[in-house]
Design a protein around this motif. Structure first.
Motif, mmCIF file in Angstrom:
data_model
loop_
_atom_site.group_PDB
_atom_site.id
_atom_site.type_symbol
_atom_site.label_atom_id
_atom_site.label_comp_id
_atom_site.label_asym_id
_atom_site.label_seq_id
_atom_site.Cartn_x
_atom_site.Cartn_y
_atom_site.Cartn_z
ATOM 1 N N ALA A 269 80.942 41.276 72.035
ATOM 2 C CA ALA A 269 80.832 42.628 70.867
ATOM 3 C C ALA A 269 78.963 42.109 69.823
ATOM 4 C CB ALA A 269 81.343 42.998 70.063
ATOM 5 N N GLY A 270 78.291 42.981 70.757
ATOM 6 C CA GLY A 270 77.067 41.676 70.095
ATOM 7 C C GLY A 270 76.086 40.781 70.547
ATOM 8 N N ALA A 271 75.984 39.734 69.344
ATOM 9 C CA ALA A 271 75.992 38.641 69.155
ATOM 10 C C ALA A 271 77.084 37.922 68.953
ATOM 11 C CB ALA A 271 74.994 38.653 68.204
ATOM 12 N N LEU A 272 78.195 38.529 69.074
ATOM 13 C CA LEU A 272 79.341 37.425 69.676
ATOM 14 C C LEU A 272 79.360 37.606 70.660
ATOM 15 C CD1 LEU A 272 81.319 35.874 68.073
ATOM 16 C CD2 LEU A 272 82.722 38.137 67.928
ATOM 17 N N ALA A 334 88.943 27.021 74.205
ATOM 18 C CA ALA A 334 88.751 28.304 73.277
ATOM 19 C C ALA A 334 86.835 27.919 73.365
ATOM 20 C CB ALA A 334 89.372 28.296 72.248
ATOM 21 N N VAL A 335 86.168 29.177 73.080
ATOM 22 C CA VAL A 335 84.828 28.787 72.757
ATOM 23 C C VAL A 335 84.527 30.272 72.332
ATOM 24 C CG1 VAL A 335 82.200 28.611 73.193
ATOM 25 C CG2 VAL A 335 84.636 27.487 74.721
ATOM 26 N N ALA A 336 83.486 29.826 70.934
ATOM 27 C CA ALA A 336 83.274 31.495 69.574
ATOM 28 C C ALA A 336 81.645 31.561 69.978
ATOM 29 C CB ALA A 336 83.565 31.448 68.855
ATOM 30 N N GLU A 337 80.989 32.007 70.487
ATOM 31 C CA GLU A 337 79.972 32.606 69.864
ATOM 32 C C GLU A 337 78.574 33.109 69.527
ATOM 33 O OE1 GLU A 337 78.500 31.847 74.120
ATOM 34 O OE2 GLU A 337 77.822 29.163 74.033
ATOM 35 N N TYR A 338 77.899 32.941 68.320
ATOM 36 C CA TYR A 338 76.928 33.834 67.603
ATOM 37 C C TYR A 338 75.953 33.456 67.232
ATOM 38 C CZ TYR A 338 76.806 37.959 64.401
ATOM 39 O OH TYR A 338 76.434 38.652 63.169
ATOM 40 N N THR A 339 74.660 34.361 67.237
ATOM 41 C CA THR A 339 73.781 34.200 66.864
ATOM 42 C C THR A 339 73.482 34.788 65.869
ATOM 43 O OG1 THR A 339 72.953 34.078 69.324
ATOM 44 C CG2 THR A 339 71.261 34.739 68.048
ATOM 45 N N LEU A 340 72.778 34.743 64.978
ATOM 46 C CA LEU A 340 72.179 35.265 63.703
ATOM 47 C C LEU A 340 71.002 35.081 63.493
ATOM 48 C CD1 LEU A 340 72.903 36.268 60.814
ATOM 49 C CD2 LEU A 340 73.536 33.867 60.206
ATOM 50 N N ARG A 341 70.092 36.096 63.313
ATOM 51 C CA ARG A 341 68.323 36.260 63.373
ATOM 52 C C ARG A 341 68.315 37.238 62.100
ATOM 53 N NH1 ARG A 341 66.980 35.097 68.406
ATOM 54 N NH2 ARG A 341 67.943 35.399 70.297
ATOM 55 N N THR A 342 67.375 36.061 61.352
ATOM 56 C CA THR A 342 67.078 36.161 60.079
ATOM 57 C C THR A 342 65.486 36.684 59.924
ATOM 58 O OG1 THR A 342 67.000 33.997 59.439
ATOM 59 C CG2 THR A 342 68.930 34.657 59.262
ATOM 60 N N SER A 343 64.842 37.656 58.807
ATOM 61 C CA SER A 343 63.330 37.707 58.736
ATOM 62 C C SER A 343 63.009 37.194 58.471
ATOM 63 C CB SER A 343 63.281 38.991 58.366
ATOM 64 O OG SER A 343 63.742 38.745 57.048
ATOM 65 N N ALA A 347 66.507 31.806 63.547
ATOM 66 C CA ALA A 347 67.613 32.018 64.342
ATOM 67 C C ALA A 347 68.382 30.423 64.523
ATOM 68 C CB ALA A 347 66.851 32.660 65.946
ATOM 69 N N PHE A 348 69.988 31.215 63.721
ATOM 70 C CA PHE A 348 70.738 30.745 64.333
ATOM 71 C C PHE A 348 71.716 30.519 65.005
ATOM 72 C CE2 PHE A 348 69.582 30.990 59.145
ATOM 73 C CZ PHE A 348 69.361 29.380 58.901
ATOM 74 N N LEU A 398 81.613 21.914 67.095
ATOM 75 C CA LEU A 398 80.967 22.577 65.812
ATOM 76 C C LEU A 398 79.397 22.520 66.151
ATOM 77 C CD1 LEU A 398 83.473 22.217 62.882
ATOM 78 C CD2 LEU A 398 82.928 23.533 65.048
ATOM 79 N N THR A 399 78.005 23.587 66.515
ATOM 80 C CA THR A 399 76.893 22.797 66.764
ATOM 81 C C THR A 399 76.175 23.994 66.408
ATOM 82 O OG1 THR A 399 77.332 22.184 69.040
ATOM 83 C CG2 THR A 399 75.108 23.254 68.419
ATOM 84 N N ASN A 400 75.540 24.094 65.213
ATOM 85 C CA ASN A 400 73.892 25.552 65.165
ATOM 86 C C ASN A 400 72.669 24.502 65.748
ATOM 87 O OD1 ASN A 400 73.018 26.702 63.650
ATOM 88 N ND2 ASN A 400 72.498 25.599 61.614
ATOM 89 N N ASP A 401 72.434 25.208 66.704
ATOM 90 C CA ASP A 401 70.829 25.653 67.107
ATOM 91 C C ASP A 401 70.083 26.879 65.967
ATOM 92 O OD1 ASP A 401 69.116 25.326 68.374
ATOM 93 O OD2 ASP A 401 69.637 25.540 70.353
ATOM 94 N N TRP A 402 68.679 26.086 65.277
ATOM 95 C CA TRP A 402 68.158 26.397 64.921
ATOM 96 C C TRP A 402 66.635 26.556 64.507
ATOM 97 C CZ3 TRP A 402 64.457 24.526 61.267
ATOM 98 C CH2 TRP A 402 64.012 25.603 60.524
ATOM 99 N N SER A 403 65.951 27.348 65.142
ATOM 100 C CA SER A 403 64.396 27.198 65.382
ATOM 101 C C SER A 403 63.948 28.506 63.783
ATOM 102 C CB SER A 403 64.287 27.872 66.557
ATOM 103 O OG SER A 403 64.745 29.320 67.180
ATOM 104 N N LEU A 404 62.579 27.366 63.617
ATOM 105 C CA LEU A 404 62.005 28.618 63.170
ATOM 106 C C LEU A 404 60.530 28.806 63.437
ATOM 107 C CD1 LEU A 404 61.319 30.547 61.133
ATOM 108 C CD2 LEU A 404 61.736 29.102 58.891
ATOM 109 N N GLY A 405 59.831 29.328 64.239
ATOM 110 C CA GLY A 405 58.210 29.252 64.713
ATOM 111 C C GLY A 405 58.577 27.619 65.999
ATOM 112 N N ARG A 406 57.824 26.583 64.751
ATOM 113 C CA ARG A 406 57.450 25.929 65.648
ATOM 114 C C ARG A 406 58.414 24.429 65.641
ATOM 115 N NH1 ARG A 406 52.696 25.124 68.726
ATOM 116 N NH2 ARG A 406 50.883 26.733 68.328
#
Length: 499
Positions: A269-272, A334-343, A347-348, A398-406
């Protein structure tokens, strides 16, 4: 240790009479140079070197493939996709001897003197080989190769827009003891709703014994747990085709064969994105190591007499690979993935993965005739328990792959469940509790091709419970089977260049 690995691949593809064809050839080699530093060979005495060349192991693999595919209209929701192909594979395993000081018996006798060490150990002859791990001797060196020919057929289509079915079969021929094998697969997926689907499959499989399993041999100082006591022993790992192994009942290794069932559900469902899968894997003729044969509790002098009669001297016990057991493993993923994009914060990409599995031994092969009259257990309590209890049944990541620009960072926390290291008696078992292990990688892209990064594996220097059986040399406090290792944390800086 120094490892060199390379692979070269070439090929061509095109279309012929309605078929898309793909022809390829690939050759790869992995070469591992084994060395040891800051150790010694006690049997040489005070003149022993402290650094050694222990041997080299080389694995070569040459694979040639021809694949053909096309789509055929058969009046269903989608065309029938047909794939057929053939493969030739040549592989070679080599184990080369190290320098003599890494394995030889120097004959040194510990002097009797007034020091506590001399009073306790004086008059003894230390075991040959290194304290850490014995080098490969000429008698243990090996070179084996084999060829494999295979062919396959793969059919897949959508019966309806919502229902997919795939069927595949593969035949393989090995020119060694692995012989001929045939395997097949049926898989299906059905969309209950645009974002919801169920899936499942049944397949047979096989795993041919590796050349290393067939030809590997070493002599080493090792420790096994007998009752509640860690016992040091000079053990010989025998190639299954050696005279000594055959005298102990070893047979040419056969492929492991499996029957697997899977069933699952997926939701998007979308990013989920959510998935849940259950599985059962039955493996027949599973290849395992035997117990140490020749220890005081498992054959004793009768085994050592057989070894001596077949040219193996100066060891206390021996092991070899054998198709000894049938097992069944059941589990869930069991795997759950969600992408959260902020201004403003980037992106998380968040994920959580949980797995549970349990292995059960269904049957154990009888002792070979050569050992039937001796008080010997080929695959006893300790070996059985090591298979079903020595790995955690649960794992959470539990994983968080975060990026912001470079700038980008990967943070991961993994929890390994408890596990047990076993003895030949229940009172000698040691259970180690669950542990969290954290990893962190922080990077910066200098350009589109160059990245700088710093990071840590096992960031907080986590160790297993201090619950092992401590040997006379002080080792064993943390056991030997920790799924996250026994070396604590490691930290690094890295420069990455993409061409």
């Amino acid at each position: 240790m120094k490892e060199t690995d390379f692979q070269v691949t070439g090929g061509a593809k095109g279309d012929l009479a309605g078929w898309a064809w793909d022809l390829s050839s690939s050759f790869g080699r992995d070469r591992v140079w084994l060395g040891a530093e800051n150790t010694l060979n006690p049997s040489i005495g005070p003149t022993s070197p402290t650094s050694f060349y222990m041997g080299t192991q080389i694995q070569d693999l040459w694979v040639n493939n021809l694949d053909l595919s096309r789509d055929v209209e058969v009046g269903l929701a989608k065309p029938l996709s047909i794939s057929v192909g053939a493969e030739h594979r040549w592989e070679r395993f080599q184990s080369r001897a190290g320098e003599p000081d890494s394995y030889r018996n120097g004959g040194y006798q510990i002097p009797v003197d007034d020091t506590p060490f001399g009073q306790l150990y004086g008059g003894r002859y230390p075991s040959p080989g290194l304290v850490s791990f014995t080098g490969t001797s000429p008698a243990d060196a090996a070179s084996l190769s084999r060829n494999n020919l295979a062919g396959y057929v793969d059919l897949a289509t959508n019966v309806t827009d919502a229902w997919f079915i795939g069927v595949a079969g593969r035949f393989e021929h090995y020119d060694d003891s692995a012989g001929n094998t045939l395997s097949g697969k049926v898989s299906t997926r059905y969309e209950l709703a645009p974002d919801l689907a169920i899936r499942g499959g049944v397949n047979t499989g096989f795993r041919a014994p590796s050349l290393a399993q067939t030809g590997f041999s070493t002599t080493q100082n090792t420790t096994t747990v007998i009752g509640n006591t860690p016992v040091s022993t000079i053990a010989k790992f025998l190639p299954v085709n050696s005279a000594a192994a055959i005298a102990l009942g070893a047979q040419p290794l056969k492929p492991e064969k499996s029957l697997n069932y899977t069933a699952g559900i997926t939701y998007e469902a979308g990013a989920l994105h959510l998935t849940l899968d259950a599985y059962q894997i039955r493996v027949d003729d599973r290849i395992v190591k035997t117990e140490f044969l020749g220890t005081a509790s498992n054959g004793g002098t009768a085994i050592r007499d057989i070894l001596t009669a077949n040219g193996v001297t100066g060891v206390d016990s021996a092991q070899f690979f054998t198709n000894a057991i049938d097992t069944r493993t059941r589990g869930i993923d069991a795997v759950a993935e969600y992408t959260l994009r902020t201004s403003g914060l980037g992106a998380f990409r968040l994920s959580a993965a949980y797995s549970y599995n349990k292995t059960k031994i269904l049957s154990i092969a009888d002792n070979p005739a050569a050992l039937s009259s001796l008080n010997v257990v080929l695959f006893g309590r300790q070996a059985q328990r090591d298979l079903v209890a020595a790995l955690p049944r649960t794992k959470l990541v539990l994983t968080n792959d975060w990026s912001l620009g470079r700038v980008h960072a990967l943070a991961r926390a993994t929890r390994y469940g408890r596990y047990t290291e076993s003895s030949n008696v229940a009172s000698g078992d040691r259970t180690f509790g669950g542990k969290w292990v954290a990893d962190l990688d922080i990077g910066y892209d200098l350009t589109n091709r160059v990245t700088l990064a710093v990071g840590a594996n096992n960031l907080f220097d986590t160790y297993p419970d201090r619950n092992g059986l401590i040997a006379a040399d002080g080792s064993g406090a943390y056991g030997g089977f920790a799924p996250f290792g026994l070396s604590g944390g490691s930290y690094y800086a890295r420069v990455g260049v993409s061409l």
